[in-house]
Structures are given as C-alpha cells and as structure tokens.
Scaffold this motif. Structure first.
Motif, mmCIF file in Angstrom:
data_model
loop_
_atom_site.group_PDB
_atom_site.id
_atom_site.type_symbol
_atom_site.label_atom_id
_atom_site.label_comp_id
_atom_site.label_asym_id
_atom_site.label_seq_id
_atom_site.Cartn_x
_atom_site.Cartn_y
_atom_site.Cartn_z
ATOM 1 N N GLU A 523 0.857 -1.184 0.000
ATOM 2 C CA GLU A 523 0.000 0.000 0.000
ATOM 3 C C GLU A 523 0.894 1.235 0.000
ATOM 4 O O GLU A 523 1.663 1.458 0.941
ATOM 5 N N ALA A 524 0.813 2.047 -1.060
ATOM 6 C CA ALA A 524 1.607 3.269 -1.160
ATOM 7 C C ALA A 524 0.843 4.419 -0.518
ATOM 8 O O ALA A 524 -0.347 4.612 -0.784
ATOM 9 N N LYS A 525 1.545 5.179 0.335
ATOM 10 C CA LYS A 525 0.929 6.320 0.993
ATOM 11 C C LYS A 525 1.849 7.524 0.877
ATOM 12 O O LYS A 525 3.072 7.408 0.972
ATOM 13 N N GLY A 545 5.217 2.259 2.420
ATOM 14 C CA GLY A 545 4.504 1.129 1.856
ATOM 15 C C GLY A 545 5.383 0.105 1.176
ATOM 16 O O GLY A 545 4.912 -0.969 0.819
ATOM 17 N N GLY A 546 6.661 0.395 0.991
ATOM 18 C CA GLY A 546 7.535 -0.560 0.326
ATOM 19 C C GLY A 546 8.989 -0.317 0.669
ATOM 20 O O GLY A 546 9.350 0.657 1.324
ATOM 21 N N GLU A 547 9.852 -1.226 0.220
ATOM 22 C CA GLU A 547 11.276 -1.086 0.485
ATOM 23 C C GLU A 547 11.913 -0.046 -0.428
ATOM 24 O O GLU A 547 12.893 0.603 -0.045
ATOM 25 N N ARG A 548 11.393 0.099 -1.648
ATOM 26 C CA ARG A 548 11.947 1.069 -2.577
ATOM 27 C C ARG A 548 10.861 2.046 -2.994
ATOM 28 O O ARG A 548 9.680 1.674 -3.137
ATOM 29 N N THR A 549 11.271 3.296 -3.196
ATOM 30 C CA THR A 549 10.327 4.338 -3.606
ATOM 31 C C THR A 549 10.830 5.010 -4.872
ATOM 32 O O THR A 549 12.031 5.113 -5.119
ATOM 33 N N VAL A 580 5.844 2.408 -5.044
ATOM 34 C CA VAL A 580 6.606 1.645 -4.047
ATOM 35 C C VAL A 580 6.705 0.202 -4.510
ATOM 36 O O VAL A 580 5.814 -0.321 -5.186
ATOM 37 N N THR A 581 7.822 -0.431 -4.143
ATOM 38 C CA THR A 581 8.060 -1.833 -4.478
ATOM 39 C C THR A 581 8.464 -2.570 -3.214
ATOM 40 O O THR A 581 9.350 -2.117 -2.477
ATOM 41 N N ASP A 582 7.803 -3.720 -2.930
ATOM 42 C CA ASP A 582 8.132 -4.458 -1.718
ATOM 43 C C ASP A 582 9.205 -5.508 -2.011
ATOM 44 O O ASP A 582 9.699 -5.632 -3.143
ATOM 45 N N ALA A 583 9.557 -6.284 -0.986
ATOM 46 C CA ALA A 583 10.653 -7.255 -1.106
ATOM 47 C C ALA A 583 10.358 -8.344 -2.119
ATOM 48 O O ALA A 583 11.281 -8.949 -2.688
ATOM 49 N N ASP A 584 9.088 -8.626 -2.378
ATOM 50 C CA ASP A 584 8.714 -9.676 -3.330
ATOM 51 C C ASP A 584 8.517 -9.139 -4.742
ATOM 52 O O ASP A 584 8.073 -9.878 -5.624
ATOM 53 N N GLY A 585 8.779 -7.851 -4.946
ATOM 54 C CA GLY A 585 8.598 -7.270 -6.262
ATOM 55 C C GLY A 585 7.206 -6.733 -6.506
ATOM 56 O O GLY A 585 6.926 -6.221 -7.600
ATOM 57 N N GLY A 586 6.319 -6.835 -5.507
ATOM 58 C CA GLY A 586 4.986 -6.263 -5.648
ATOM 59 C C GLY A 586 5.051 -4.749 -5.701
ATOM 60 O O GLY A 586 5.852 -4.112 -5.003
ATOM 61 N N MET A 587 4.193 -4.144 -6.534
ATOM 62 C CA MET A 587 4.231 -2.700 -6.737
ATOM 63 C C MET A 587 2.868 -2.087 -6.489
ATOM 64 O O MET A 587 1.827 -2.734 -6.642
#
Length: 830
Positions: A523-525, A545-549, A580-587
C-alpha cells in the motif's frame, strides 16, 4: 468464349453455357460440384441474351437447397451475354441450385456446390449476438473498431493500394465507404469509373451499370476480406453532383437489387443505406442532393430484408435526426453524434447494438466536425465502449493535395490509432464484452462490470466515487491512463463499498479479484507538507509502503529518495506519483495533486483590447475588430467568432474561484436554444465555463455543466440592444452559499460616469472548474462544439473582457471594490 479472369478471393467459379451437348453438361456438372469454403462465395456463370438492356429487362434468381433449408439469391448481368449467381454457403456439404428467369436461356438451370470447412481466418459473416453485441458466425467474438474513408475506392489504383497497406497495419476491422463518389470539400476530383455509364450528352444512364466499375469494387471488398476488415457499404449520400442522389424510385430500387446480387455473397459486407439520410430529403439543406423521404428508406430496408438471401447487417446513418432503429428491418444502430456518453440510453431505446460510426474526426481542418484533438478521439472511444457500444474513427488532417484519410484514404497521420489499438488489445485481455454489463452513475462515471469478477470505472471528472465490490475476497486496484497507454497498480481494495479517487479527468480504474494464494500488493501512501501555494512552492514529501520508492513530480523531475523535497517553479496542477516496491517485487502507486497558483491579480484572459491580448485571438467568419480593439460579431448568418490559442486553457484548468468582467453591446437579443454565448470554454464533456445572454437581457453562468435546476442567472433587463453595459460575475467554489455574484453598471446621471452595483447573488454547486476546459471562444466560435448549433451565436460587440482566477482559494473572486476600480480604470482610458 473464354471466361473472364477469376477474381481474387473467389473460391469456386464455373460457367454453364446454354447450348452445349449433354455429355459436356455432365462434365460441367462435375465442375459445378467444385468446393467452396463455408461462408465464402461461389459463383455460377451463365450465357444469356445480350441485346436490348439486360440490366433492366432480364430477371434471374437461384434457389440453393440443402436438406430442408432453402436460400434464394438474386442473379445479375455482368456485361455482354454474361450472367452470374453468387452464393455464400452457411453450412458445409452439398448445396443444389435451380434458377428461375423471365428468359428461357436462363430459366430452370440446375447444379450443385459443395461447401468445405472454413480456413483458419474465415470466421464467417458478422451477426448480432445477445441483442446488443456482435460476433462472427462461428461464435468468435467481434468487437467493432471502425474507420471512415468515404471515397477511397474512387481514387487512383496506387492510392487504393496505399490505403490497404495502411489498414493492414491499423487496428481497424471495419471501414465505411461509398458506392457513389462524393462531391464535397477536400474531395473534388473526378473518379476514373462510375457505377453507371454516361450517355452521349455526358449525363449518366441509370439504366445501364458499368460492370468494370463493379468488378473493381468487388476486388476492393475482397482485399478487405483478406485483411479481416468488414466493408460497410454506403449505398446513397447527399454529397452529389452527378445525379446519383436523385435517380428516382424505379432506378433506385433496381440499383439496390443489383448491389445485393453482386455484393451480398461477400461475407464481410454490411449494408449502410445512407450517409446522413436526413439530408437527402428534398430541400433539406442547400447544396445537398436527394429525393428521398422516410417511406423510401423504409422501402429500401424491406427490399434488403426480403431480397438479400444472405441477410447481411443493415443500418442507416444520420446527420441530425435519427431513423427509428427499432424497426424490425434494422440490425444495428448506426449513429453520428458527439455525445457518446448516451450509448447506454440508445441501447435501451432501440434494443440494438449501438455503433457510433461518426463521433467526430481527429484533425486540424477549420470545419467544426473535423478538428478533434487526438486526446478527445481516444476519450470518446473509451466512453462509448464503457457505455456498452462501439465507436468509429476518422481523420481529417490538412494536406496540400487534399489527401485526407476521411475522404480519400492514403496514410494516417494522427495519434489516436495507436491508442485505439491499445484499447483493442486491452479489451481482448478482458472478459468477453457481452458478459460485461454497462451502467452510468452519478458524477459522470461509467461502469462496465461482471460483478465479483471484473470492474472498469471511467471517471470523466476528478473527484471521489464509491463502487460496490461483490463477494468477500479482496481486489487488485489498477489505474489506467488511456492516453499514455499505461496500467499502474494502486494497491488493494476490500470487498464491499470502496471509494475511488480520480486525481484528474478521464481516469479509468480496473478492479479484479486476487486469485487464491496470490500475495497482496503493498500500500503506497503519500504525505506532503503543502498541496497548494504560489511559485516557487517548496514541498516536503514522505512515502511509505515498500522497500523502494520512486517519485514522479509531474514536471519532469523524479527522485528515489524516501523523503524528497521538491520546488515547483511554475504555476500549474501537478500530479505527484509515488511508486513503491516491496521485497517480493509487488508494486503499488499513490497520487497527490499539487496546485501551484498564478498571480490572481493578473488576468488569465484579456480579449477585445487594442494591444496585449492574452491569449492571441484568431477571428473567424464574419467577426471583425471594432473601435479600440473591440470584437464585433455581426447579427445574422453567416456567423463569426474569435478563438484563443489552445494553450490558453492551461491556466483555466482547476480554478476554484474566478471573475469574468467586460463590456458588451448586443445588436440583437434574438437567441437560440439556451441563450447566446459570450464567453465559451466548455469541452464536449461539459468541463469548463459558459457565459450566455438571454432574450430578456439577463446573463447566465455555467461551470462544468448545465443543470437546469440551478438558476444562477442575473436579473433580467441588464443588457439592452445598442447599449454598452459593463458586467462582472464572480464565482467562489469554496463557499457553500451565495457563491455567484453579479454586478452591472448603471448611469449616475446623464453626464456623469457610470457606477457598478451588485445585482444579485446566487448559489452554484458545481465545484472547481474540473477536467479540461474546451478551447477559449468569444462569441460561440468553438469548432469542437458544432453540434450545439450556430444559432447560439452572440450578436454584437465585446470589449475589455478579462478573466481572473485562482486554484487555491477565493482570491480569483474579486471584491466589489476591485471590480469597481477596474471598471473605472477602463472608463478613464477610453
């Protein structure tokens, strides 16, 4: 006599002479049993009378029978002593035929045709499916993406080939074109061939067709078939200088039956009785030709229904008023209208598939019907599609040799076909169109959905919208940009009522359920230290919301920092996007809008001045300059107007408050429906501003739309014919009540200066100026709004017109004192 060369695309063709030995007849019977693909067309050729006028004097029919099914088709004369019967077998197997004719040489002839399985690209003719939709005869879905090239088959051969090459690389699977040539703007060249031959006096003989013309037309239809493109044949039209629009009932009926006989067996043929049928009534419009009333069109439809054994699709196209598409002989509604959001209404009214064959043309010609921006063309395709209908394309970019796609074909120059192709691919990856139910909701939203499985929501304007998501499972939320051709993952939506937030106009949301075991998206905020202000505006952002922005600030700048600071240096509305991108590559993405305001004391628009007008104005038609730069729009047709450069709309977008003021002097208060426009920057989706005068001398303001229930008018009697009157109207979207104020000048005494008095206050609830306002027009000359009528032309003079505005508050709604000061300054200057 040796047979003619076999036309391309003909699977079976055989001659049956009439005076040959019985043994040879048996051999020919074997030839007659040659194979033709199911749904393709076979052809039986006979020898018959050549004297007199075979076209008018000889009748020929054939009955094709298989088991208990019989199909009767018309035969036709093809020059000299050659007669033909064409048949498109709807089922495999052997079909036996027997002819009937008023001439013994052609009567009672029999034989057979064997239909084999169709090849891979042969899906059969298009047919109506489930009331509102199309499909091929073999059940393959068909979603119409049409285009218009009215006279492409009347151009030189090289250009016809160029058109076919262009179509082969395009997304279009249907093309509208005319049997008869057109005489119209950008289309004056004389064709090489015509449907009928000329008499010695140079006039056409409507009792003698030219077989060479028809063979050439057949080759083009067959070329389209090889490309998988439907041929929507327009049988009549009013743009005529040769007499084809006024041949008389007998010649009309004979011509129609001849077209059915020759062309009805082609599986890709659609019948369009007319282009703009309503302009073909006698005297319907100057410089247009026609001798046909509604009863004639009814008769033509019945002939098609009764005589076309292959029952190809039947429609008729309008200009102003609609034909009654609910008649039993009409298979689909062919419509010319710009207001494509009404597709759902027309579906229910006519209970037919709705095809907006003409929604306007992407191009840059002066005519109002031919200068849509490509963004608007794409927008109309999406709106019509989400309404459950089908939309057609057209293009009219100016060319030094008048080689416009709309008329002559050739090559495409516009930016919309690429995006139409993307929409076509998008729909191909969606559930079947006939399984998606359209509906229209408040706030100009369109929803196309299969509840619990798929939702598309088109937001024509920015704002929030609630959608009810069925079931218990969570859903994936995507934002679609029809112009950029992008799909952005936004995150997750829970089942039940869910609020969507459209940051701007023309945004599409797709909502689809997660599959079993599928990981939820992040979830990007976004948080922002400010969302509005004046330049240079410094904003501190933070994202989570993620590891990368990844940040896109909407002005060309980007950042990968989790908490960037950005300076917005120019006024504008900026959509800041966080990915945002999480550790599993979800965006996932989130968007916030930053409003950077301009100086509210500097007018956005200055029109009717001697110098320093903003934007630069271009006068059209009868409009001219008056004293000290005033804009004069004379009473009476032909009308004129002034239009600002396209970039003028940029600073009118998203205003939360504004003031329009100036001087007007009507020459007439005779008005069209809804009043006469003074200032006009509404788009066809009704985004923007409209200021009109009425016959009783009052002014009316519309913001974004025209709700009849809102009486946001001035008092009556404020404008008088032949008298200069100063006016001002302010609007403040931040106020819930009395947010529209009207001011007018009144004489103090016979010799003294005028003063500005408050006339009345009203309440308007439209909110900020949403979406994209249309091109700025003074005096109603807005080329994209042709459909709303030139009867709404302002008649008189306009001077010292100014528009002030603000995106961030009420600063654009000037005070009484500020308005009085501006009025007095201009009075002293003059």
């Amino acid at each position: 006599m040796s047979p003619d060369p076999i036309p391309r695309g003909t699977n079976s063709r055989f001659h049956v002479p009439t005076n040959i030995p019985a043994l040879l007849l048996c051999a020919l019977a074997a030839v007659a049993a040659q194979a033709v693909e199911q749904w393709d067309h076979g052809e039986v050729v006979f020898r018959g009378p050549s004297g007199g006028n075979p076209y008018a004097d000889v009748s020929l029919r054939a009955r094709f029978t298989q088991a208990d099914r019989t199909i009767e088709v018309l035969g036709f004369w093809d020059g000299d002593d050659v007669y033909k019967v064409r048949f498109s077998p709807p089922a495999p197997g052997t079909w036996r035929y027997e002819t009937s004719s008023n001439r013994p040489e052609l009567d009672g002839k029999s034989g057979s045709l064997t239909a084999t399985a169709p090849s891979a690209n042969n899906h059969g003719p298009v047919e109506v499916f489930k009331t509102y939709y199309f499909r091929y005869a073999d059940g393959t879905p068909y979603h119409q993406f049409g285009t218009t090239c009215y006279a492409w088959t009347h151009q030189p051969e090289a250009m016809q080939r160029q058109t076919l090459d262009t179509l082969a690389a395009s997304p279009f699977n249907k093309i509208r074109f005319c049997v008869f040539p057109k005489s119209y703007t950008y289309n004056r060249n004389e064709p090489e061939r015509f449907a009928f031959v000329k008499k010695p006096d140079g006039k056409f003989d409507f009792t003698r067709p030219d077989p060479a013309f028809w063979r050439q037309l057949e080759r083009r239809i067959d070329d389209l078939k090889q490309l998988g493109i439907e041929a929507d044949l327009i049988l009549w039209h009013p743009y005529d200088r040769w007499g084809f629009a006024e041949m008389g009932a007998t010649n009309d009926d004979r011509y129609l039956r001849y077209a059915i006989a020759r062309l009805g067996a082609f599986r890709n043929v659609w019948w369009s009785l007319a282009n703009e049928f309503d302009l073909m009534a006698p005297g319907a419009m100057a410089n247009h030709r026609g001798d046909k009333q509604t009863a004639d069109w009814d008769r033509f439809f019945r002939i098609l229904q009764n005589e076309d054994g292959h029952q190809r699709l039947r429609g008729i196209h309008n200009c102003r008023g609609f034909y009654d598409h609910s008649q039993p002989w009409v298979t689909h509604s062919s419509i010319q209208r710009h207001d494509v959001h009404r597709v759902l209404e027309w579906r229910e009214q006519y209970r037919r598939p709705v095809v907006i064959d003409e929604c306007g043309y992407e191009g840059d010609i002066p005519q109002g019907w031919g200068n849509l921006k490509p963004e608007e063309m794409v927008r109309r395709f999406w709106i019509g599609t989400l309404g459950g209908g089908y939309v057609g394309h057209g293009e009219t970019y100016q060319h030094p040799e008048d080689l416009l796609w709309w008329s002559k074909g050739g090559v495409l120059h516009g930016a919309s076909p690429q995006r139409i192709a993307w929409l076509k691919e998008f729909l191909a990856d969606s559930p079947p169109f006939d399984e998606l139910q359209p509906r229209s909701e408040e706030q100009e939203r369109l929803v196309l959905s299969k509840p619990g499985a798929y939702y598309l929501v088109y937001c024509q304007k920015p704002g929030n919208a609630t959608i009810e998501l069925a079931g218990q499972q969570p859903y994936k939320l995507d934002r679609i940009d029809p112009w950029a051709m992008t799909i952005a993952p936004l995150g997750t939506a829970p089942a039940g009522p869910f609020e969507l937030e459209a940051p701007r106009s023309d945004v599409v949301f797709r909502v689809t359920p997660y599959q079993a075991g599928e990981r939820l998206r992040p979830e990007a905020k976004i948080t922002a230290s400010a969302t509005e202000g004046q330049p240079p505006l410094t904003v501190k952002f933070a994202g989570s919301g993620g590891e990368r922005t990844r940040w896109d600030f909407g002005d060309g700048a980007t950042s990968d920092a989790p908490e960037p600071t950005h300076v917005f240096k120019q006024p504008g509305l900026y959509a800041v996007t966080l990915t945002v991108t999480d550790a599993d590559g979800g965006m996932a993405q989130s968007v916030v809008q930053i409003a950077v305001d301009r100086d509210a004391t500097t007018p956005i628009v200055r029109a009717g001045f001697e110098r320093d007008e903003v934007p630069a104005l271009k006068l059209h038609g009868t409009a001219r300059r008056g004293a000290a730069g005033s804009l004069h729009f004379p009473d009476g047709a032909p009308w004129g107007g002034a239009r600002g450069e396209d970039r003028a709309i940029d600073d009118l977008r998203g205003l939360r408050s504004f003031t329009i003021l100036g001087w007007v002097k009507p020459e007439s208060l005779q008005v069209g429906s809804g009043g006469n426009r003074i200032v006009f920057c509404l788009n066809k989706d009704r985004s923007g501003v409209d200021l009109v005068c009425h016959a009783d001398g009052r002014l009316r303001l519309a913001v974004n739309q025209w709700p009849d229930s809102v009486q946001n008018d001035s008092s009556s009697g404020k404008l008088k014919v032949g008298q200069w009157t100063f006016f001002a109207v302010t609007y403040d979207a931040t106020q819930p009540r009395d947010n529209v104020s009207w001011y007018f000048s009144e004489p103090r005494d016979a010799a003294g200066p005028t003063v500005v008095k408050l006339d009345r206050k009203t309440t308007y609830t439209a909110g900020a100026v949403a979406g994209d306002p249309g091109p700025l027009a003074i005096g109603n000359f807005n080329e994209t709004m042709r459909s709303y009528g030139l009867d709404r032309q302002f008649r008189g003079e306009v001077r010292d017109l100014q528009i002030f505005g603000s995106r961030i508050g009420r600063r654009g709604a000037l005070t009484h004192e500020q308005i009085s000061t501006l009025q007095q300054e201009k009075t002293r200057e003059r």
